[in-house]
Enzyme design. Structure first.
Site, short mmCIF file in Angstrom:
data_model
loop_
_atom_site.label_atom_id
_atom_site.label_comp_id
_atom_site.label_asym_id
_atom_site.label_seq_id
_atom_site.Cartn_x
_atom_site.Cartn_y
_atom_site.Cartn_z
N PRO A 239 -49.74 27.56 20.80
CA PRO A 239 -51.02 28.28 20.82
C PRO A 239 -50.85 29.66 21.47
O PRO A 239 -51.03 29.82 22.67
CB PRO A 239 -51.93 27.36 21.65
CG PRO A 239 -50.99 26.61 22.54
CD PRO A 239 -49.71 26.45 21.79
N ASP A 414 -47.75 31.49 25.66
CA ASP A 414 -47.98 30.10 25.26
C ASP A 414 -49.06 29.53 26.18
O ASP A 414 -48.83 29.33 27.37
CB ASP A 414 -46.69 29.30 25.39
CG ASP A 414 -46.82 27.85 24.92
OD1 ASP A 414 -47.96 27.38 24.76
OD2 ASP A 414 -45.78 27.19 24.74
N HIS A 415 -50.24 29.25 25.61
CA HIS A 415 -51.38 28.81 26.42
C HIS A 415 -51.15 27.43 27.04
O HIS A 415 -51.84 27.04 27.98
CB HIS A 415 -52.65 28.80 25.58
CG HIS A 415 -53.88 29.18 26.35
ND1 HIS A 415 -54.11 28.76 27.64
CD2 HIS A 415 -54.94 29.95 26.02
CE1 HIS A 415 -55.27 29.24 28.07
NE2 HIS A 415 -55.79 29.97 27.10
N ARG A 416 -50.20 26.68 26.53
CA ARG A 416 -49.89 25.38 27.13
C ARG A 416 -49.22 25.55 28.48
O ARG A 416 -49.28 24.67 29.34
CB ARG A 416 -48.96 24.57 26.21
CG ARG A 416 -49.54 24.27 24.83
CD ARG A 416 -48.50 23.64 23.93
NE ARG A 416 -47.33 24.51 23.75
CZ ARG A 416 -46.28 24.19 23.01
NH1 ARG A 416 -46.26 23.03 22.35
NH2 ARG A 416 -45.25 25.03 22.89
N VAL A 417 -48.54 26.70 28.65
CA VAL A 417 -47.75 26.94 29.85
C VAL A 417 -48.45 27.90 30.82
O VAL A 417 -48.44 27.71 32.03
CB VAL A 417 -46.36 27.52 29.46
CG1 VAL A 417 -45.48 27.74 30.70
CG2 VAL A 417 -45.66 26.61 28.47
#
Length: 442
Positions: A239, A414-417
């Site tokens: 994402p 990276d929006h997960r990170v």
């Protein structure tokens, strides 16, 4: 006793490679540690050292052969005075196509085979759950041509679909829906069916569009296949979000000119990119939560600043990694980057030199590109896209119109990170380091 030399795995992800060049010929003596061949992996051309000693009795794989699977016998080593026939059962690997057609794919489920009787037409009705037997080569050709194997009658043993069957078949429409998957209403339009992910467009169908145009077909090498796979994965699974800032470069340019004048006697010339690498490495220490990678079910936060830098080469790119960049001087970073870039262009990097890192830099400013968005290279948490420094009018601190050299930067995250506020803090630290280069180095 004869010893088989197997295709080595020269990197953790290597599954196959190209035997680029033999450095020994049949009859040559081989000692442990001798370089006997050059192997092309998906990223580099690497030297292959012999482990055993003896005489190179027979070369099984000719140089230039691509797609050689790891652990495939490539040569036979014999003792002095021994013949290959007497001392080894090794055989030259048979061509892939005959082998594919000779037997079912290894590990195929033991289910009822397709009927051997040939149907009068190409399309064949198969019952629900019935196994479609086809050779690996036939499956690959069918995938490329967009052919539904369920609609092809096999002419091989026990009705197995072989190469000849799919070469003569026509690309089919989307496979017929299964009985239990049919729409509940008989009169429902086809468009109302449940959404289905469309398969990739086949090479044959694309080529058909340009049948009346001149074109050159370029076979994908290992590097291009890897780039396609990894970046497709990145855009489909990561994402991305994007943060943009401009940097005033005038202070840095003046400082760089002064340093280069003083370092000229040592043969050192610093580039703007060297300063960008250093600024990012320091920023990763200043904002440690941004120094992270995605690891599937967890986040790994790194302690050192290992910065990857994209290097364009013919046919692709490398991202060599500058390890512990925050601890190195500008001149050390400059020398290391020049060395890595030079060896990247000749594909002489070892895997550990382009694997790893938590963050990357892609600089297209030297090509005049003002700004762009870079694709994150998994498992990295972010990548910085750097544009050209351009002289433009700006509003000064006193409110007057003046000119300054401004450089656009875009941080892909990276929006997960990394969340938005953390990414903004990280980008702010990079900008401040570049606009205050002396403080960055203090």
């Amino acid at each position: 006793m004869a010893t088989e030399i197997l295709m080595p795995a020269l990197s953790p992800t290597m599954e196959e490679g190209t035997l680029a060049k033999w450095l020994k010929k049949e009859g040559d003596e081989v000692r442990s540690g001798d370089i006997i061949a050059e192997i092309e992996t998906d990223k580099a051309t690497m030297e292959f050292e012999a482990v055993d000693e003896g005489i190179l009795g027979k070369i099984l794989i000719a140089e230039g052969t691509a797609g050689v699977k790891v652990n495939t016998p490539i040569a036979v080593l014999v003792e002095e005075g021994e013949s290959v026939d007497a001392g080894s059962s090794a055989k030259v690997p048979e061509p892939q196509e005959p082998a594919d057609e000779a037997a079912p794919a290894q590990g195929a489920p033991k289910e009822a085979p397709a009927p051997a009787a040939k149907a009068p037409e190409a399309q064949v009705a198969r019952s629900e759950g019935e196994r479609v037997f086809a050779s690996p080569l036939a499956r690959r050709i069918a995938k490329e041509k967009g052919i539904d194997l369920a609609a092809v009658q096999g002419s091989g043993p026990r009705g197995r679909i072989v190469k000849a069957d799919v070469e003569g078949a026509q690309p089919s429409a989307a496979p017929a829906p299964k009985a239990e998957a049919a729409a509940p209403k008989a009169d429902a339009p086809a468009a109302a069916a449940a959404p289905v992910v469309s398969p990739a467009v086949s090479a044959a169908s694309v080529a058909k569009l340009f049948a009346d145009r001149d074109y050159e077909e370029v076979t994908l090498d290992g590097m291009r296949k890897t780039i396609a796979a990894r970046l497709s994965e990145a855009k489909q699974t990561i994402p991305h979000f994007y943060l943009r800032r401009e940097v005033a470069l005038d202070a840095l340019m003046a400082f760089r000119a002064d340093l280069n004048a003083k370092l000229e006697s040592r043969g050192v010339k610093l580039s703007v990119n060297d300063f960008i690498i250093k600024a990012c490495a320091v920023a990763l220490q200043q904002v440690p939560n941004a120094n992270a990678v995605w690891a599937g079910d967890r986040i790994l936060r790194l302690k050192p600043s290992d910065v990857a830098v994209a290097v364009a080469i013919e046919g692709g790119l490398f991202t060599p990694v500058l390890r512990d960049a925050h601890q190195k001087s500008l001149s050390a970073l400059s020398a290391e980057m020049k060395d890595l870039a030079a060896r990247a262009r000749t594909k002489k990097l070892a895997p550990h030199e382009y694997q790893g890192g938590s963050f990357a830099i892609s600089n297209l400013g030297m090509f005049g590109v003002e700004n762009f968005d870079a694709v994150i290279n998994p498992p990295h948490g972010s990548i910085l896209a750097v544009g050209a420094g351009i002289r433009k009018p700006v509003v000064g601190k006193d409110g007057t119109i003046t000119t300054a050299t401004m450089m656009s930067m875009t941080l892909s995250v990276d929006h997960r990170v990394i969340d938005g506020a953390l990414g903004a803090e990280f980008l702010k630290a990079i900008v401040e380091n570049l606009e205050n280069p002396i403080a960055m180095l203090a």
